[in-house]
Design an enzyme around this catalytic site. Sequence first.
Site, short mmCIF file in Angstrom:
data_model
loop_
_atom_site.label_atom_id
_atom_site.label_comp_id
_atom_site.label_asym_id
_atom_site.label_seq_id
_atom_site.Cartn_x
_atom_site.Cartn_y
_atom_site.Cartn_z
CB SER A 149 -0.91 0.02 1.23
OG SER A 149 -0.14 0.12 2.42
N GLY A 151 2.34 2.82 -2.19
CA GLY A 151 3.51 2.82 -3.06
C GLY A 151 4.72 2.10 -2.52
CD GLU A 258 -5.25 4.03 -8.19
OE1 GLU A 258 -4.26 4.54 -8.76
OE2 GLU A 258 -5.15 3.35 -7.15
CD GLU A 271 -2.75 -1.09 -8.64
OE1 GLU A 271 -3.38 -1.93 -7.97
OE2 GLU A 271 -1.52 -1.13 -8.81
CG ASP A 278 -4.52 6.89 -0.19
OD1 ASP A 278 -5.16 6.63 0.84
OD2 ASP A 278 -3.46 6.32 -0.50
CB THR A 279 -7.13 10.09 -5.34
OG1 THR A 279 -8.11 9.11 -5.66
CG2 THR A 279 -5.75 9.52 -5.65
NE ARG A 364 -1.72 9.83 2.72
CZ ARG A 364 -1.77 8.78 1.91
NH1 ARG A 364 -1.16 8.81 0.75
NH2 ARG A 364 -2.41 7.69 2.26
#
Length: 401
Positions: A149, A151, A258, A271, A278-279, A364
């Site tokens: 997750s 990245g 995605e 994906e 998140d986005t 983050r």
Amino acid sequence: MKKILLLGSGELGKEFVIAAKRAGVYVVACDRYDNAPAMQVADEREVFSMLDGDALEAIVKKHQPDIIVPEIEAIRTERLFQFEEQGIQVVPSARAVNYTMNRRAIRDLASQELGLRTAKYFYAKTFDEFKKAADEIGFPCVVKPLMSSSGHGQSYVHNDDELELAFREAMEGSRGDVKEVIIEEFIDFESEFTLLTVTQQHGCPTLFCPPIGHVQKGGDYRESWQPYTISDEALKQAQHMADKITKALTGYGIWGVEFFLTRQGEVIFSELSPRPHDTGMVTLGHTTNLSEFELHFRAVMGLPIAGIHLEHAGASAVILAPETTAHQNDALQTPLQYNLVDALKEDYTRIRIFGKPEAHFGRRMGVVLCYGDSSADTTALRDKAKRLAKTVLGTDPYMKK
């Protein structure tokens, strides 16, 4: 009163818990570490490894939840089938969670069973298999762990000299006990976007949020904006693919699907996450009439969703930690100092600090949300969000993690 067992208590889980608590639902938040963001707003908390199937089963038996909501990948997902058999609702479904927690399962479903357009790909468990796949695909190519997750373990490979490091990082970045990588052709895309897709109970139709543009670095979200400009034909392609794959996976809730959009206007599936994305945090800035977390909650509970409407244009940019902090005696040795004053001097700005008890360089820690009317210039909003995100902790959203 319904009881929800939340498996994974990060920032996305926190916003979901807030939506649930506003409706009077009881929530038990679980994670591998204490005081995770969602635990701070839940009724109860449990700290344990969700990769330990026996521990997971013991927690379910202890709390007897009506609904289990997985929010992370590192879960002993096969146990979810037995919970469903016991009459517990798994979100969106045990089948969906098992498929989407592993890139092999979801990619094969999308490409081989459903015939969706995806990047060319191979799997590898050994470096020899990996090298052979890279020779077949060519350079540049993309390497990812099968389970990860944010990245972790993902990289772009430009030549043979970079293969060994990429393979090692993918193996080390894998979550859970899946030690295998996927290697994909590089898609020369114009942009990426997320289509938040809501599957509902009681025979209600699948709904779609206005598409969200996003940029990732190293596979991790850095900024997003809504609306995202796309042709009607391309949007129909994306909606058709999202509807097809979510129906195949079954269940109810919000999905982050995605896509790549090529320079030729082709939409390519990338994906899928069976949960808030998140986005989609950009929706916390009132871009849509209901945030992705409110939509997820309503779909999970079988509550009506009268419609999804774009109300404002908006943009989000991540706030990244500038340093690593250590935990000692339940307090940070060097607590981060958030500069909210300068950022909040500007109108139409919101900030969400996640409340993570520890930081490491590039983690983050929050998000800045900027918005305007529905016709506002998203490029200007993106620039504003990135600029203000940098003021909060002094870090650029695009810095190297």
